[in-house]
Write an enzyme that holds these catalytic residues in place. Structure first.
Site, PDB file in Angstrom:
ATOM      1  N   SER A  74       2.615  -6.349   1.115  1.00  0.00           N
ATOM      2  CA  SER A  74       2.096  -5.044   0.710  1.00  0.00           C
ATOM      3  C   SER A  74       0.954  -4.621   1.641  1.00  0.00           C
ATOM      4  CB  SER A  74       1.665  -5.110  -0.758  1.00  0.00           C
ATOM      5  OG  SER A  74       1.453  -3.846  -1.293  1.00  0.00           O
TER       6      SER A  74
ATOM      7  N   ASP B 272       8.119  -2.886  -2.876  1.00  0.00           N
ATOM      8  CA  ASP B 272       6.925  -3.643  -2.513  1.00  0.00           C
ATOM      9  C   ASP B 272       7.122  -5.150  -2.619  1.00  0.00           C
ATOM     10  OD1 ASP B 272       4.015  -4.766  -3.259  1.00  0.00           O
ATOM     11  OD2 ASP B 272       3.794  -2.874  -2.195  1.00  0.00           O
TER      12      ASP B 272
END
Length: 575
Positions: free
Chosen positions: A42, A335
């Site tokens: 991320s 993500d």
């Protein structure tokens, strides 16, 4: 900046804007260490990509790359000519999701702020729903005396308020149900002018000094730089490590032009891997091999913050369905933090040749004190305590969020407590208004958070430089890993020894001993490559029997006094 002779690896946690702590942390480490393996998820993937690009740059055309990276928090703390914080300007919604984006952003200021934001952004819907009711008020004030008109207007005004809320609610519902999915399940594609993806692509190119095409994972390999990231396939329900080594994925140009700059998409088309005629298609283009995959593509796939940034669709064939029904189907990637927000296991080795640093982000319910801002254990017994999530005061939503966090972070949380891990993790604390989804952080706060990153980098460098004199130092770390590995091997040999000795643990009736299985020239499956491999296997089993017998016969157990908690060695798929 000259390339240091000491090596290190580094892994960084995700956290949307919390990644602002990393540039100065990395810059501090870069003064002492050369980066070999770099990983993140991320927002940590952004920092990992920038670190890899800067390391590549200082080895080639950009000796001041890490100095430029160090200045990044100051750049992101500036105001744009439009008067918007530069950090916030990177998250630019599409026109069809703009109203919902700004309404949700206003919600960080509280319920009243969210209502004002919704009333402004959805004013057209609110007005249209309230208009029929408001028209009733005109005759009241035209034909009645003022007092009677005011009294008579009260219920109609209340009804107009209800109609306004209903209009806003239905518009929000429409945006959530229709416009977000149409925008690849996100408020922002991240690919508008000046938005996150083009900005990050330009940053990586500038730090690396590369001008002949996008920086790729393969560009880094000749210098021994290993960049890895985590993404999550929502379709397959599991994490994938980037760059992909699975040669099963394809992309569509029309999808990627929404998500990436044109030159990146053109590169991917030009370097697409070769496929069989069965998979040749004008629409579905094979993803490049791992070495040709642009770093910006891997990074964007790792940082697809759910709903904030659009997911990335790749395409593959489901071979579980009958052959005549097989076709390309979308595989949605979001993500990496959904499945592993802090992949501290990256680059792990039973006996490390150099330190693997890890930088963790931990959220506090109150602004951290000076002692809490950056924390590392100062004793071998520290850092194995459980972390606590005191959610009770937040009611049902706190309970639900605690469930989500446990599902997301349980593996990382247990890994962090292990010996040989906890002493190399720097924990940076973040208060309620710091990092995370606080997209509109002001300059002073951005610089304060980046300062904590610098503190973490300094502490890691000071602790693990040979001869540092610290109690928890590089020599202690190597000894802990060795001591822990010996205890693990003892446990493994203890489980293997009886299985290889038919007299100690006879097989079940009808089962041949493992020694008989290995002796077969023609096993039932996974055939030997040839006689040399079979001979080598026979020799290895004989040696393994001797080693296992010797370890289990020893009087003193290796596990006695070994570091705790005890790790375990087990087979798991390579991710």
């Amino acid at each position: 900046m000259a390339v240091p002779k000491l090596n290190c690896d580094v892994v960084m946690k995700g956290g949307v804007t919390s990644g602002i702590v990393y540039p100065k942390a990395i810059s501090e480490l870069a003064a002492t260490f050369s980066f070999k393996s770099i990983g993140g998820t991320s927002a940590g993937a952004i920092a990992a990509a920038a670190t890899a690009a800067a390391e590549y740059g200082r080895r080639h055309r950009k000796p001041d790359a890490f100095q430029e990276l160090e200045r990044l928090p100051e750049v992101l703390g500036e105001m744009t000519p439009a008067g918007i914080p530069r950090l916030l300007s990177l998250f630019r919604p599409e026109s069809r999701t703009e109203a919902l984006f700004h309404t949700l952003l206003a919600g960080f200021g509280g319920i009243a702020s969210a209502f004002r934001g919704a009333l402004y952004r959805y004013r057209s819907s609110a007005f249209l729903w309230a208009l029929p009711v408001l028209t009733v008020l005109v005759p009241l004030f035209l034909f009645l005396d003022p007092l009677s008109a005011v009294v008579g207007a009260v219920p109609w005004v209340l009804l107009a308020g209800v109609s306004t809320l209903l209009g806003i609610g239905l518009a929000v519902k429409r945006d959530i149900q229709e416009r977000i999915p149409a925008n690849l399940f996100g408020l922002c594609t991240g690919n508008r002018d000046g938005a996150l993806t083009p900005w990050l692509h330009e940053l990586l190119q500038r730090l690396s000094g590369k001008t002949d095409g996008p920086l790729t994972f393969g560009d880094l390999k000749p210098d021994g730089i290993d960049l890895q990231m985590m993404t999550t396939s929502l379709t397959h329900g599991r994490p994938y490590r980037l760059p992909f080594h699975e040669k099963v994925f394809f992309f569509r140009e029309q999808d990627f032009l929404k998500l990436f700059p044109r030159d990146v998409v053109a590169w991917m088309k030009a370097t697409a891997r070769q496929e069989s005629a069965e998979h040749t298609s004008d629409v579905f283009i094979p993803l490049p091999d791992a070495d040709n995959l642009p770093v910006i593509v891997g990074t964007r796939m790792s940082l697809s913050f759910p709903l904030l940034l659009s997911a990335v669709p790749l395409w593959a064939i489901d071979y579980n369905v009958p052959k005549e029904k097989r076709t390309f189907e979308a595989c949605w990637f979001s993500d990496g933090g959904i499945s592993s927000d802090f992949p501290v296991h990256f680059f792990d080795s039973p006996l490390p040749g150099w330190p693997t640093f890890a930088i963790n982000l931990r959220s506090l319910e109150a602004p951290p004190t000076l002692d809490e801002e950056v924390w590392m254990p100062d004793d071998n017994s520290k850092g194995r305590e459980e972390s606590w999530n005191r959610f009770e005061s937040k009611g049902v939503m706190g309970f639900v969020w605690a469930i989500i966090e446990a599902m997301q972070n349980w593996a990382d949380n247990t890994q962090m407590r292990l010996p040989g891990y906890r002493d190399r993790i720097a924990h940076i604390a973040l208060g309620p208004k710091e990092g995370g989804l606080n997209l509109a952080m002001q300059r002073d706060l951005i610089l304060a958070l980046s300062k904590r990153g610098a503190m973490a980098g300094k502490e890691l460098a000071a602790r693990f430089t040979p001869g540092s004199g610290r109690k928890l130092n590089w020599e202690n770390h190597r000894w802990v890993r060795l001591r822990s590995m010996l205890a693990i091997l003892e446990e493994v040999f203890g489980k293997i020894a009886p299985k290889l000795d038919p007299d100690a643990l006879p097989p079940q009736p009808g089962d041949p001993p493992y020694t008989d299985l290995i002796a077969k020239q023609d096993p039932v499956s996974y055939k030997w490559s040839g006689p040399p491999q079979h001979t080598q296997a026979m020799q290895a089993i004989a040696e393994l029997r001797q080693i296992s017998a010797a370890w289990t016969a020893a009087g003193e157990r290796m596990s006695a006094g070994a570091p705790k908690p005890m790790p375990e060695l087990r087979a798991r798929p390579r991710i």
